[in-house]
Design a protein around this motif. Sequence first.
Motif, mmCIF file in Angstrom:
data_model
loop_
_atom_site.group_PDB
_atom_site.id
_atom_site.type_symbol
_atom_site.label_atom_id
_atom_site.label_comp_id
_atom_site.label_asym_id
_atom_site.label_seq_id
_atom_site.Cartn_x
_atom_site.Cartn_y
_atom_site.Cartn_z
ATOM 1 N N VAL A 60 0.593 -9.486 13.803
ATOM 2 C CA VAL A 60 0.170 -10.600 12.959
ATOM 3 C C VAL A 60 -1.257 -11.003 13.312
ATOM 4 C CG1 VAL A 60 2.461 -11.538 12.441
ATOM 5 C CG2 VAL A 60 1.301 -12.245 14.529
ATOM 6 N N THR A 61 -1.981 -11.428 12.296
ATOM 7 C CA THR A 61 -3.346 -11.897 12.494
ATOM 8 C C THR A 61 -3.681 -12.912 11.417
ATOM 9 O OG1 THR A 61 -5.639 -11.202 12.880
ATOM 10 C CG2 THR A 61 -4.450 -10.080 11.101
ATOM 11 N N THR A 62 -4.734 -13.644 11.658
ATOM 12 C CA THR A 62 -5.187 -14.602 10.662
ATOM 13 C C THR A 62 -6.700 -14.549 10.563
ATOM 14 O OG1 THR A 62 -5.001 -16.893 9.920
ATOM 15 C CG2 THR A 62 -5.283 -16.552 12.271
ATOM 16 N N MET A 63 -7.176 -14.701 9.353
ATOM 17 C CA MET A 63 -8.609 -14.733 9.069
ATOM 18 C C MET A 63 -8.805 -15.590 7.836
ATOM 19 S SD MET A 63 -8.916 -10.784 7.757
ATOM 20 C CE MET A 63 -7.868 -10.160 9.032
ATOM 21 N N SER A 64 -9.960 -15.569 7.237
ATOM 22 C CA SER A 64 -10.158 -16.405 6.054
ATOM 23 C C SER A 64 -9.161 -15.988 4.973
ATOM 24 C CB SER A 64 -11.593 -16.282 5.530
ATOM 25 O OG SER A 64 -11.824 -15.006 4.976
ATOM 26 N N ASP A 65 -8.657 -16.973 4.237
ATOM 27 C CA ASP A 65 -7.678 -16.703 3.180
ATOM 28 C C ASP A 65 -8.202 -15.677 2.183
ATOM 29 O OD1 ASP A 65 -5.955 -18.539 4.295
ATOM 30 O OD2 ASP A 65 -6.452 -20.139 2.886
ATOM 31 N N ARG A 66 -9.452 -15.800 1.857
ATOM 32 C CA ARG A 66 -10.071 -14.897 0.886
ATOM 33 C C ARG A 66 -10.040 -13.447 1.370
ATOM 34 N NH1 ARG A 66 -15.643 -16.107 -2.187
ATOM 35 N NH2 ARG A 66 -16.237 -13.974 -2.624
ATOM 36 N N THR A 67 -10.393 -13.235 2.642
ATOM 37 C CA THR A 67 -10.397 -11.880 3.195
ATOM 38 C C THR A 67 -8.982 -11.345 3.324
ATOM 39 O OG1 THR A 67 -12.430 -12.393 4.405
ATOM 40 C CG2 THR A 67 -11.222 -10.430 5.087
ATOM 41 N N GLU A 68 -8.041 -12.180 3.757
ATOM 42 C CA GLU A 68 -6.644 -11.744 3.851
ATOM 43 C C GLU A 68 -6.133 -11.267 2.499
ATOM 44 O OE1 GLU A 68 -5.155 -14.803 7.361
ATOM 45 O OE2 GLU A 68 -4.260 -14.950 5.375
ATOM 46 N N PHE A 69 -6.340 -12.089 1.474
ATOM 47 C CA PHE A 69 -5.875 -11.754 0.140
ATOM 48 C C PHE A 69 -6.517 -10.465 -0.352
ATOM 49 C CE2 PHE A 69 -6.406 -11.912 -4.482
ATOM 50 C CZ PHE A 69 -5.074 -11.983 -4.870
ATOM 51 N N PHE A 70 -7.807 -10.340 -0.141
ATOM 52 C CA PHE A 70 -8.532 -9.180 -0.634
ATOM 53 C C PHE A 70 -8.108 -7.901 0.097
ATOM 54 C CE2 PHE A 70 -12.419 -6.662 -1.474
ATOM 55 C CZ PHE A 70 -12.307 -6.664 -2.850
ATOM 56 N N LEU A 71 -7.939 -7.981 1.425
ATOM 57 C CA LEU A 71 -7.491 -6.815 2.186
ATOM 58 C C LEU A 71 -6.091 -6.396 1.745
ATOM 59 C CD1 LEU A 71 -7.914 -4.729 4.411
ATOM 60 C CD2 LEU A 71 -7.090 -6.434 6.054
ATOM 61 N N HIS A 72 -5.219 -7.359 1.523
ATOM 62 C CA HIS A 72 -3.862 -7.063 1.060
ATOM 63 C C HIS A 72 -3.899 -6.371 -0.300
ATOM 64 C CE1 HIS A 72 0.170 -8.225 -0.663
ATOM 65 N NE2 HIS A 72 0.493 -7.547 0.411
ATOM 66 N N LYS A 73 -4.739 -6.862 -1.190
ATOM 67 C CA LYS A 73 -4.862 -6.271 -2.519
ATOM 68 C C LYS A 73 -5.366 -4.823 -2.435
ATOM 69 C CE LYS A 73 -7.277 -6.895 -6.870
ATOM 70 N NZ LYS A 73 -8.324 -7.599 -7.561
ATOM 71 N N ILE A 74 -6.365 -4.578 -1.613
ATOM 72 C CA ILE A 74 -6.895 -3.217 -1.461
ATOM 73 C C ILE A 74 -5.835 -2.300 -0.854
ATOM 74 C CG2 ILE A 74 -8.560 -1.823 -0.160
ATOM 75 C CD1 ILE A 74 -10.607 -3.985 -0.637
ATOM 76 N N TRP A 75 -5.080 -2.800 0.139
ATOM 77 C CA TRP A 75 -4.022 -1.989 0.756
ATOM 78 C C TRP A 75 -2.965 -1.626 -0.290
ATOM 79 C CZ3 TRP A 75 1.240 -2.742 1.538
ATOM 80 C CH2 TRP A 75 1.848 -1.794 2.356
ATOM 81 N N GLN A 76 -2.586 -2.584 -1.146
ATOM 82 C CA GLN A 76 -1.613 -2.299 -2.203
ATOM 83 C C GLN A 76 -2.136 -1.224 -3.153
ATOM 84 O OE1 GLN A 76 -1.079 -6.370 -3.651
ATOM 85 N NE2 GLN A 76 1.071 -6.281 -3.007
ATOM 86 N N GLU A 77 -3.410 -1.290 -3.509
ATOM 87 C CA GLU A 77 -3.999 -0.272 -4.377
ATOM 88 C C GLU A 77 -3.962 1.096 -3.711
ATOM 89 O OE1 GLU A 77 -7.914 -1.490 -5.670
ATOM 90 O OE2 GLU A 77 -7.138 -3.400 -6.402
ATOM 91 N N ALA A 78 -4.226 1.144 -2.414
ATOM 92 C CA ALA A 78 -4.175 2.410 -1.675
ATOM 93 C C ALA A 78 -2.759 2.978 -1.681
ATOM 94 C CB ALA A 78 -4.665 2.214 -0.239
ATOM 95 N N GLN A 79 -1.756 2.109 -1.536
ATOM 96 C CA GLN A 79 -0.366 2.552 -1.560
ATOM 97 C C GLN A 79 0.011 3.094 -2.934
ATOM 98 O OE1 GLN A 79 1.356 2.684 1.453
ATOM 99 N NE2 GLN A 79 -0.742 2.147 1.956
ATOM 100 N N ALA A 80 -0.444 2.411 -3.976
ATOM 101 C CA ALA A 80 -0.159 2.861 -5.342
ATOM 102 C C ALA A 80 -0.804 4.213 -5.598
ATOM 103 C CB ALA A 80 -0.648 1.833 -6.354
ATOM 104 N N CYS A 81 -2.032 4.408 -5.138
ATOM 105 C CA CYS A 81 -2.721 5.701 -5.313
ATOM 106 C C CYS A 81 -1.995 6.809 -4.549
ATOM 107 C CB CYS A 81 -4.162 5.604 -4.830
ATOM 108 S SG CYS A 81 -5.224 4.628 -5.894
ATOM 109 N N ALA A 82 -1.555 6.494 -3.320
ATOM 110 C CA ALA A 82 -0.853 7.487 -2.512
ATOM 111 C C ALA A 82 0.478 7.870 -3.154
ATOM 112 C CB ALA A 82 -0.614 6.952 -1.105
ATOM 113 N N SER A 83 1.189 6.894 -3.736
ATOM 114 C CA SER A 83 2.458 7.171 -4.415
ATOM 115 C C SER A 83 2.239 8.035 -5.640
ATOM 116 C CB SER A 83 3.134 5.865 -4.833
ATOM 117 O OG SER A 83 3.525 5.136 -3.712
ATOM 118 N N ALA A 84 1.186 7.742 -6.398
ATOM 119 C CA ALA A 84 0.896 8.512 -7.605
ATOM 120 C C ALA A 84 0.527 9.947 -7.250
ATOM 121 C CB ALA A 84 -0.236 7.862 -8.389
#
Length: 129
Positions: free
Chosen positions: A102-126
């Motif tokens: 677990v870690t914490t950083m600015s809300d904006r960076t957390e949200f953005f990193l999570h969104k990019i990770w989800q996109e990477a997972q979707a690309c890997a699944s495809a």
Amino acid sequence: MLKLTYTERSFYLECLSLSLEEWVAQRVILALRVGQSLCVEPSTASFLLPVDLPGVERLKSEVKRNDSEIMALCTCDSEYLEVTLQGSWLSNGSEDAVGVFVTTMSDRTEFFLHKIWQEAQACASAMSE
């Protein structure tokens, strides 16, 4: 707060609205109630992201601006970027690589990193289909 759950075969990244302190306190209480060992220690976690994902350049800017002491980005090769996070590792204390980071950083960076990770997972699944 970002929570990375590591299993024997993979990991999963979540963005939670609880504060780090609240989440850890709840996890400690759960461990006490079920009689489970719990080890909490400072640590780092790393994972790879494809460099060609939309938003990677914006992530680099966010890190430089707000969270450089918590997150580091390093180009591994022409295809991948390594994301390294500072935070806390929670496990049963064994040497297994199974646990929660677990870690914490600015809300904006957390949200953005999570969104990019989800996109990477979707690309890997495809790509695997």
